[in-house]
Design a protein around this motif. Structure first.
Motif: not given
Length: 497
Positions: A167-174, A381-387, A492-497
């Motif tokens: 499960s991926y967490r989506i922090p409060v945001g917009g 290839e597709v890469y994403v930032a972790k933070s 808060e930071d939408p971190v990708i583990e």
């Protein structure tokens, strides 16, 4: 009334079963794994069925708002819902979807659901930036989980992670409810405001020159660029200008883009956002359909002749919708030399719970935090930032997380990955009305290098546009008249583990 011998025998067995029945505290302890245990439940049909005990316990404290698609066919419409029907119906309310004014310290203040010019308490709200940025928000964190099983492709939104699944967490945001950028030309900051002040002039920051063959009158937004979205800025610069607002601000960070795609897909129950608009609820009381063609039907030459492929729709269009969902008619002013009583073109502009354009059409949206590394004729290839809190360099993949591989051929999308919330296609070969019915643009077959994603399509894209539409053929330095971005933030930071 006399009973037959057979009926008497059945009654005798029933009586014996009743007399031999045990209270719960008299039963022997259960043995085995929790996952193997089942209970009897009465579902929404009024009938009794069996259910896994582990699932019942999990969903009772974390109801699932879910849709699923049949993997054996290419239909864009969800085959059904799963989890809690009530949770799915109430999802927009539960997440607090709608319009807010958000200060630079990320303090959120809800606007009246029916009138975006005032707050919920009735006091007036200024949309010119003096009271905050015009944002479309979710006011509580949520989780997205996707998996495939015997039924099909399942998409779930919950308030807690689903045990045993990723499960991926989506922090409060917009994101900006304008679904495009506005630039403060004085402070060089990315904004989300509604103003026709010269400070926020759209396009490339200048009025259109007097050379467009079918130009509109000079006092129109399409010519003056006043009150219009900002374009002709690279994704790198958009990010720099967004971060000037302070901690937690960015320019269409990939997690924010994924949130828009996921929410629209799950709530509407159709992967084809250009399906015919249907204001009616289905038999289960759920939303259905899409928003039609939106702002995607402008011919390329037609657009070029009109105003050089710069923005067409002012930032105040759809303001009257509040947190509503539907279509708003907008007509382009006639050409300067044309019949002033006849619009140049008319669009039906989508609005999704207050989000104007609903993530597709009008202007491409640069996506930040996601880098595409392609080797011509070999792989993409597709890469994403972790933070998001860390600095981001779109010209390097160092420190990024590889999450997917894209096809090197263009085409309509068959499969999309949400590994790492990337939202990128992994297979093409579909059509405008099947699978994920939007187009993937790439030059991976012939060019090597790092690329960025542009999302949603633009006014010329037609059926190619949509929530899943991706352009992966541009470097981070590219800028264009029909390319914008949008301010976004996270509490808060939408971190990708």
């Amino acid at each position: 009334m006399a009973f037959t011998e057979e009926q008497e025998a059945k009654l005798t067995k029933l009586l014996a079963a009743f007399e031999n029945g045990k209270r719960i505290n008299e039963l022997d302890p259960a043995v085995g794994e929790l996952s193997a245990m089942q209970i009897e439940v009465m579902d929404e049909t009024g009938e009794t069925h069996r259910m896994e005990l582990e699932r019942a316990v999990s969903e009772a404290g974390n109801p699932i708002a879910g849709r699923w698609w049949n993997s054996t066919n290419a239909t864009t419409k969800a085959a059904g819902w799963f989890g809690s029907l009530e949770a799915l119906k109430k999802l927009p309310e539960t997440l607090g979807l709608g319009r807010y004014l958000v200060a630079d310290d990320r303090t959120m203040r809800k606007l009246d659901p029916k009138d975006s010019t005032r707050f919920e308490d009735g006091s007036p709200a200024a949309l010119d930036g003096t009271m905050g940025q015009c944002m479309w928000c979710w006011s509580r964190p949520w989780y997205f989980t996707r998996w495939s099983d015997g039924e099909g492709d399942k998409w779930a939104i919950t308030l807690k992670p689903i045990p045993g699944k990723k499960s991926y967490r989506i922090p409060v945001g917009g994101v900006s409810w304008l679904d495009a950028a506005v630039m403060d030309r004085t402070e060089q900051k990315l904004c989300s405001v509604i103003s026709d002040d010269e400070r926020y002039r759209g396009g490339n920051g200048s009025a259109r020159p007097d050379t467009d063959p079918k130009k509109p009158a000079a006092n129109t937004p399409q010519a003056s660029m006043l009150g219009m979205p900002a374009t002709a800025i690279s994704t790198t610069n958009f990010g720099t200008y967004a971060r000037k607002r302070g901690e937690g601000w960015e320019a269409n960070w990939f997690v924010a883009r994924a949130a828009v795609e996921i929410l629209i897909t799950v709530i509407m129950g159709d992967r084809n956002i250009q399906a015919v608009y249907n204001p009616e609820r289905d038999a289960d009381g759920l939303m259905q359909g899409g928003f039609g063609s939106g702002v995607t039907t402008m011919g390329w030459q037609e657009w070029s002749d009109y105003n050089g492929c710069y923005p067409l729709v002012p930032t105040n269009v759809g303001l009257e919708m509040g947190d509503g969902t539907g279509l708003v008619s907008y007509s382009l002013p006639a050409s300067e030399g044309g019949d002033q009583g006849t619009p140049y073109k008319t669009f039906q502009v989508p609005v999704f719970f207050g989000l104007v354009h609903a993530g597709y059409g009008h202007l491409w949206r640069w996506v930040r935090g996601l880098t595409i590394n392609q080797e011509a004729g070999v792989k993409t290839e597709v890469y994403v930032a972790k933070s998001m809190a860390a600095s981001f360099n779109p010209n390097s993949i160092e420190g990024l997380k590889k999450v997917a591989e894209c096809p090197q051929a263009e085409g309509y999308i068959k499969r999309v990955s949400y590994e790492g919330l990337c939202g990128m296609p992994t297979e093409v070969g579909g059509s405008p009305t099947t699978c994920f019915p939007d187009y993937f643009y790439t030059n991976g077959k012939t060019q090597t290098g790092l690329r960025v994603r542009a999302a949603g399509g633009h006014a010329y894209s037609g059926a190619n546009a949509g929530a899943f539409c991706s352009g992966a053929h541009s470097a981070a330095t590219n800028a264009g008249a029909n390319y914008s971005s949008l301010l976004c933030f996270f509490a808060e930071d939408p971190v990708i583990e």
